[in-house]
Enzyme design. Sequence first.
Site, PDB file in Angstrom:
ATOM      1  CE  LYS A 206      -6.220   8.721  -2.492  1.00  0.00           C
ATOM      2  NZ  LYS A 206      -7.225   7.872  -1.837  1.00  0.00           N
TER       3      LYS A 206
ATOM      4  CD  GLU B 250      -7.254   5.358  -4.005  1.00  0.00           C
ATOM      5  OE1 GLU B 250      -6.466   4.767  -3.250  1.00  0.00           O
ATOM      6  OE2 GLU B 250      -8.113   6.178  -3.612  1.00  0.00           O
TER       7      GLU B 250
ATOM      8  CG  ASP C  60       0.494   0.615   5.552  1.00  0.00           C
ATOM      9  OD1 ASP C  60       0.192   0.967   4.399  1.00  0.00           O
ATOM     10  OD2 ASP C  60      -0.136   0.999   6.571  1.00  0.00           O
TER      11      ASP C  60
ATOM     12  CD  GLU D 135      -2.919   2.185  -3.117  1.00  0.00           C
ATOM     13  OE1 GLU D 135      -3.912   2.929  -3.221  1.00  0.00           O
ATOM     14  OE2 GLU D 135      -1.914   2.513  -2.435  1.00  0.00           O
TER      15      GLU D 135
ATOM     16  CG  ASP E 186      -2.896   7.023  -3.420  1.00  0.00           C
ATOM     17  OD1 ASP E 186      -3.989   6.464  -3.390  1.00  0.00           O
ATOM     18  OD2 ASP E 186      -2.021   6.880  -2.532  1.00  0.00           O
TER      19      ASP E 186
ATOM     20  CG  HIS F 129      -1.732   1.157   1.455  1.00  0.00           C
ATOM     21  ND1 HIS F 129      -1.609   1.973   2.565  1.00  0.00           N
ATOM     22  CD2 HIS F 129      -2.725   1.689   0.713  1.00  0.00           C
ATOM     23  CE1 HIS F 129      -2.501   2.937   2.499  1.00  0.00           C
ATOM     24  NE2 HIS F 129      -3.187   2.804   1.381  1.00  0.00           N
ATOM     25  NE  ARG F 130      -1.616   5.847   1.459  1.00  0.00           N
ATOM     26  CZ  ARG F 130      -2.031   6.602   2.466  1.00  0.00           C
ATOM     27  NH1 ARG F 130      -1.179   7.413   3.084  1.00  0.00           N
ATOM     28  NH2 ARG F 130      -3.294   6.581   2.868  1.00  0.00           N
TER      29      ARG F 130
ATOM     30  CG  HIS G 234      -2.866   9.516   0.091  1.00  0.00           C
ATOM     31  ND1 HIS G 234      -3.508  10.313   1.018  1.00  0.00           N
ATOM     32  CD2 HIS G 234      -3.593   8.384   0.019  1.00  0.00           C
ATOM     33  CE1 HIS G 234      -4.571   9.686   1.484  1.00  0.00           C
ATOM     34  NE2 HIS G 234      -4.657   8.513   0.900  1.00  0.00           N
TER      35      HIS G 234
HETATM   36  O1  G3P Z   1      -6.581   1.366  -2.221  1.00  0.00           O
HETATM   37  C1  G3P Z   1      -6.863   1.290  -0.878  1.00  0.00           C
HETATM   38  C2  G3P Z   1      -6.416   2.504  -0.150  1.00  0.00           C
HETATM   39  O2  G3P Z   1      -5.250   2.977  -0.751  1.00  0.00           O
HETATM   40  C3  G3P Z   1      -7.464   3.571  -0.136  1.00  0.00           C
HETATM   41  O3  G3P Z   1      -7.212   4.514   0.832  1.00  0.00           O
HETATM   42  O4  G3P Z   1      -6.527   6.725   1.586  1.00  0.00           O
HETATM   43  O5  G3P Z   1      -4.881   4.900   1.512  1.00  0.00           O
HETATM   44  O6  G3P Z   1      -5.695   5.919  -0.586  1.00  0.00           O
HETATM   45  P1  G3P Z   1      -6.030   5.550   0.825  1.00  0.00           P
HETATM   46 CA    CA Z   2      -4.590   4.648  -2.177  1.00  0.00          CA
END
Ligand code: G3P
Ligand code: CA
Length: 277
Positions: free
Chosen positions: A140, A138, A258, A64, A66, A37-38, A79
């Site tokens: 945004k 993702e 994470d 993943e 953004d 994640h990120r 993000h």
């Molecule tokens: O893709 C799941 C998650 O990344 C969504 O929330 O705020 O971390 O972008 P956020």
């Molecule tokens: Ca995200």
Amino acid sequence: MTESLNLDRRGYSRLKMNRLSLLETWQAGPRPLIVAHRGASRAAPENTIVAFRRAVDLGADGIEFDVQRIADGSLVVFHDATLERTTNERGPVQATALADLKGFDAGGWFGASFRGEQIPTLEEAVAAIPPSVRLFVEIKLGPVFDEEIERALAESLKQTGALARCEVSSFDHVSLRRFKRVAPETPTGILFSGRLIDPVAAARLAGAEAMHPAWDLIHPDLMPTAHAQGLAVVAWTVNAPEEIERLAAIGVDALMTDVPDVARRVEEHAVVEPGLL
Ligand code: G3P
Ligand code: CA
């Protein structure tokens, strides 16, 4: 069909998305996919090249990140709507020129050893992530609702040769439906953080192949419901080993975390309950 496929964990990019559905593709390999994640955001500053490289080193199947479109049309990996949490500057990201963004420090907030890390463009991120690693992009949107982002994203992913290893998600289901119109072969997933009355219908309305509920919304009943409709289920953001274990056991297709190294260790010991796939 899928049982005859014996893919290694990172072999998914060899599959043609127009021949296998997203769910079939993911089910052809070991599951759940571990998605950083990120990037490996517990070990390095989120949404930076160093976080992506660390995620690969830690064994992530996918990464993943953004994406936002800024005023000059560039796509950047970031993000927040504003700069202050994760850079040394302030102000709205979308109103800042790319040349200025590239001069900001996106690593020092996380630790002195990461000082000088830049905000990546989408193209830089794709180039830095090995072709065998899947991309979970993702979109945004908000507070600015950029009407060009879907077309720009599709074009950029196509130009970089990344469309076949991408899954595109968003909390903005209208945007996902717009993206699907310009990139019909690329799988998409609806993000949601609250209970939906009918998540299958919501996915269908967006033209999506996956649903991405917040991890704590995933009840075992959701799995057979989603799979019966050909929809994959992606959990986010799961860091606690006991929750990673629970979600792996009920047959979640991918989980965003994470801590991909922790998830990898837990997953290797999880047993998927029969009848829940
Ligand atoms: O893709 C799941 C998650 O990344 C969504 O929330 O705020 O971390 O972008 P956020
Ligand atoms: Ca995200």
